[in-house]
Design a protein around this motif. Sequence first.
Motif, PDB file in Angstrom:
ATOM      1  N   GLY A  88       0.867  -1.402   0.061  1.00  0.00           N
ATOM      2  CA  GLY A  88      -0.014   0.096   0.098  1.00  0.00           C
ATOM      3  C   GLY A  88       0.809   1.350   0.146  1.00  0.00           C
ATOM      4  N   LEU A  89       1.934   1.366   0.439  1.00  0.00           N
ATOM      5  CA  LEU A  89       3.012   2.352   0.498  1.00  0.00           C
ATOM      6  C   LEU A  89       3.410   2.677  -1.247  1.00  0.00           C
ATOM      7  N   PHE A  90       3.215   1.942  -2.191  1.00  0.00           N
ATOM      8  CA  PHE A  90       3.727   2.134  -3.330  1.00  0.00           C
ATOM      9  C   PHE A  90       2.619   2.792  -4.144  1.00  0.00           C
ATOM     10  N   PRO A  91       3.029   3.711  -5.187  1.00  0.00           N
ATOM     11  CA  PRO A  91       1.760   4.609  -5.754  1.00  0.00           C
ATOM     12  C   PRO A  91       0.956   3.788  -6.671  1.00  0.00           C
ATOM     13  N   TYR A  92      -0.311   4.085  -6.734  1.00  0.00           N
ATOM     14  CA  TYR A  92      -1.539   3.690  -7.448  1.00  0.00           C
ATOM     15  C   TYR A  92      -1.643   2.165  -6.946  1.00  0.00           C
ATOM     16  N   ILE A  93      -1.326   1.890  -5.848  1.00  0.00           N
ATOM     17  CA  ILE A  93      -1.587   0.474  -5.322  1.00  0.00           C
ATOM     18  C   ILE A  93      -2.505   0.565  -3.989  1.00  0.00           C
ATOM     19  N   LEU A 172      -2.882  11.540   6.040  1.00  0.00           N
ATOM     20  CA  LEU A 172      -2.285  12.771   6.212  1.00  0.00           C
ATOM     21  C   LEU A 172      -0.974  13.241   4.891  1.00  0.00           C
ATOM     22  N   MET A 173      -0.638  12.112   4.517  1.00  0.00           N
ATOM     23  CA  MET A 173       0.306  11.944   3.277  1.00  0.00           C
ATOM     24  C   MET A 173      -0.521  12.849   2.245  1.00  0.00           C
ATOM     25  N   THR A 174      -1.777  12.202   1.797  1.00  0.00           N
ATOM     26  CA  THR A 174      -2.509  12.620   0.827  1.00  0.00           C
ATOM     27  C   THR A 174      -2.985  14.125   1.014  1.00  0.00           C
ATOM     28  N   LEU A 175      -3.233  14.435   2.076  1.00  0.00           N
ATOM     29  CA  LEU A 175      -3.698  16.061   2.537  1.00  0.00           C
ATOM     30  C   LEU A 175      -2.472  16.943   2.006  1.00  0.00           C
ATOM     31  N   LEU A 176      -1.261  16.381   2.604  1.00  0.00           N
ATOM     32  CA  LEU A 176      -0.059  17.106   2.414  1.00  0.00           C
ATOM     33  C   LEU A 176       0.445  17.273   0.867  1.00  0.00           C
ATOM     34  N   SER A 177       0.141  16.274   0.100  1.00  0.00           N
ATOM     35  CA  SER A 177       0.693  16.314  -1.274  1.00  0.00           C
ATOM     36  C   SER A 177      -0.463  17.110  -2.126  1.00  0.00           C
ATOM     37  N   ASN A 178      -1.784  17.259  -1.520  1.00  0.00           N
ATOM     38  CA  ASN A 178      -2.629  18.050  -2.267  1.00  0.00           C
ATOM     39  C   ASN A 178      -2.454  19.646  -2.160  1.00  0.00           C
ATOM     40  N   THR A 179      -1.592  19.930  -1.165  1.00  0.00           N
ATOM     41  CA  THR A 179      -1.427  21.475  -0.927  1.00  0.00           C
ATOM     42  C   THR A 179      -0.289  21.812  -1.700  1.00  0.00           C
ATOM     43  N   ILE A 194       9.196  16.261   4.432  1.00  0.00           N
ATOM     44  CA  ILE A 194       8.082  15.914   5.335  1.00  0.00           C
ATOM     45  C   ILE A 194       7.445  14.541   4.634  1.00  0.00           C
ATOM     46  N   GLN A 195       7.145  14.592   3.502  1.00  0.00           N
ATOM     47  CA  GLN A 195       6.748  13.465   2.802  1.00  0.00           C
ATOM     48  C   GLN A 195       7.527  11.943   2.797  1.00  0.00           C
ATOM     49  N   VAL A 196       8.939  12.381   2.772  1.00  0.00           N
ATOM     50  CA  VAL A 196       9.842  11.335   2.909  1.00  0.00           C
ATOM     51  C   VAL A 196       9.871  10.739   4.357  1.00  0.00           C
ATOM     52  N   LEU A 197       9.702  11.746   5.250  1.00  0.00           N
ATOM     53  CA  LEU A 197       9.851  11.356   6.548  1.00  0.00           C
ATOM     54  C   LEU A 197       8.492  10.581   6.902  1.00  0.00           C
ATOM     55  N   LEU A 198       7.214  11.021   6.565  1.00  0.00           N
ATOM     56  CA  LEU A 198       6.126  10.260   6.568  1.00  0.00           C
ATOM     57  C   LEU A 198       6.066   8.972   5.759  1.00  0.00           C
ATOM     58  N   ILE A 199       6.748   8.791   4.867  1.00  0.00           N
ATOM     59  CA  ILE A 199       7.061   7.433   4.219  1.00  0.00           C
ATOM     60  C   ILE A 199       7.982   6.439   5.150  1.00  0.00           C
ATOM     61  N   ILE A 200       8.910   7.071   5.816  1.00  0.00           N
ATOM     62  CA  ILE A 200       9.664   6.303   6.604  1.00  0.00           C
ATOM     63  C   ILE A 200       8.834   5.829   7.936  1.00  0.00           C
ATOM     64  N   LEU A 201       8.049   6.663   8.340  1.00  0.00           N
ATOM     65  CA  LEU A 201       7.096   6.449   9.566  1.00  0.00           C
ATOM     66  C   LEU A 201       6.141   5.238   8.966  1.00  0.00           C
ATOM     67  N   VAL A 205       5.048   1.659  10.840  1.00  0.00           N
ATOM     68  CA  VAL A 205       3.950   1.473  11.094  1.00  0.00           C
ATOM     69  C   VAL A 205       3.514   0.341  10.545  1.00  0.00           C
ATOM     70  N   ALA A 206       3.806  -0.203   9.392  1.00  0.00           N
ATOM     71  CA  ALA A 206       3.402  -1.247   8.493  1.00  0.00           C
ATOM     72  C   ALA A 206       4.107  -2.453   9.310  1.00  0.00           C
ATOM     73  N   VAL A 207       5.212  -2.334   9.721  1.00  0.00           N
ATOM     74  CA  VAL A 207       5.834  -3.380  10.451  1.00  0.00           C
ATOM     75  C   VAL A 207       5.250  -3.703  11.990  1.00  0.00           C
ATOM     76  N   ILE A 208       5.121  -2.542  12.492  1.00  0.00           N
ATOM     77  CA  ILE A 208       4.644  -2.724  14.028  1.00  0.00           C
ATOM     78  C   ILE A 208       3.217  -3.048  13.940  1.00  0.00           C
ATOM     79  N   GLN A 209       2.134  -2.577  13.191  1.00  0.00           N
ATOM     80  CA  GLN A 209       0.737  -3.257  12.814  1.00  0.00           C
ATOM     81  C   GLN A 209       0.888  -4.570  12.851  1.00  0.00           C
ATOM     82  N   SER A 210       1.589  -5.016  12.064  1.00  0.00           N
ATOM     83  CA  SER A 210       1.627  -6.358  11.718  1.00  0.00           C
ATOM     84  C   SER A 210       2.190  -7.228  12.993  1.00  0.00           C
TER      85      SER A 210
END
Length: 225
Positions: A88-93, A172-179, A194-201, A205-210
Amino acid sequence: MMSNLFSIFDPSTNLLNLSMNWIKTFLGLMFIPYSFWFLPNRHFFFWNFILKKLHNEFKTLLKNNYFKGSTFIFISMFTFILFKNFLGLFPYIFTKTSHLTLSLSISLPLWLKFMLYGWINNSQHMFIHMIPQGTPGILMPFMVLIETISNIIRPGTLAVRLTANMIAGHLLMTLLSNTGSIMPSYLIILLIMIQVLLIILESAVAVIQSYVIAILSTLYSSEVN
């Protein structure tokens, strides 16, 4: 014309009116033959190391309920959810774990299996588990009610926890990208950082939630003696 803010999570990609977002489920099958016809490499050893660590931890949590192969279901759940979260982190997926359809279909059958097994095979232990040791007699009916409600909502809390965490970061990533289109040029660099930091976060989260979903499911199963 107003649009729904959560429409970004709708699986709308299609080809000839056939949804293509769910086909990524089968992308994991491409990696299955990998360990059979490739020589062992760093990726193979690293993944085996993770699986062995998970096996030992799940084995410890299961305690007396452990039997050979019982940790495979939780390791498989961890791997499946981790794979969906990272895709889900990849574009258009489309992020499938951001919908309750998938998260409930994982947690609800597993919880029902634990409950049916416990109440059919060891109903006395299940009744005893509803009343903590040392509870005053006057509080016993309330404790049974509280424990019953907390037990019933477990699959819902597992599903909502996974869905909410995946939605929050992506939203959050979508809202920031739209601005970005209305920002001055000198702020675009800051937005990218900021977007790069959010992707790292979100990767964390993907690992932690699993891991959290697999651990909680293991703990719930260990209560069924």
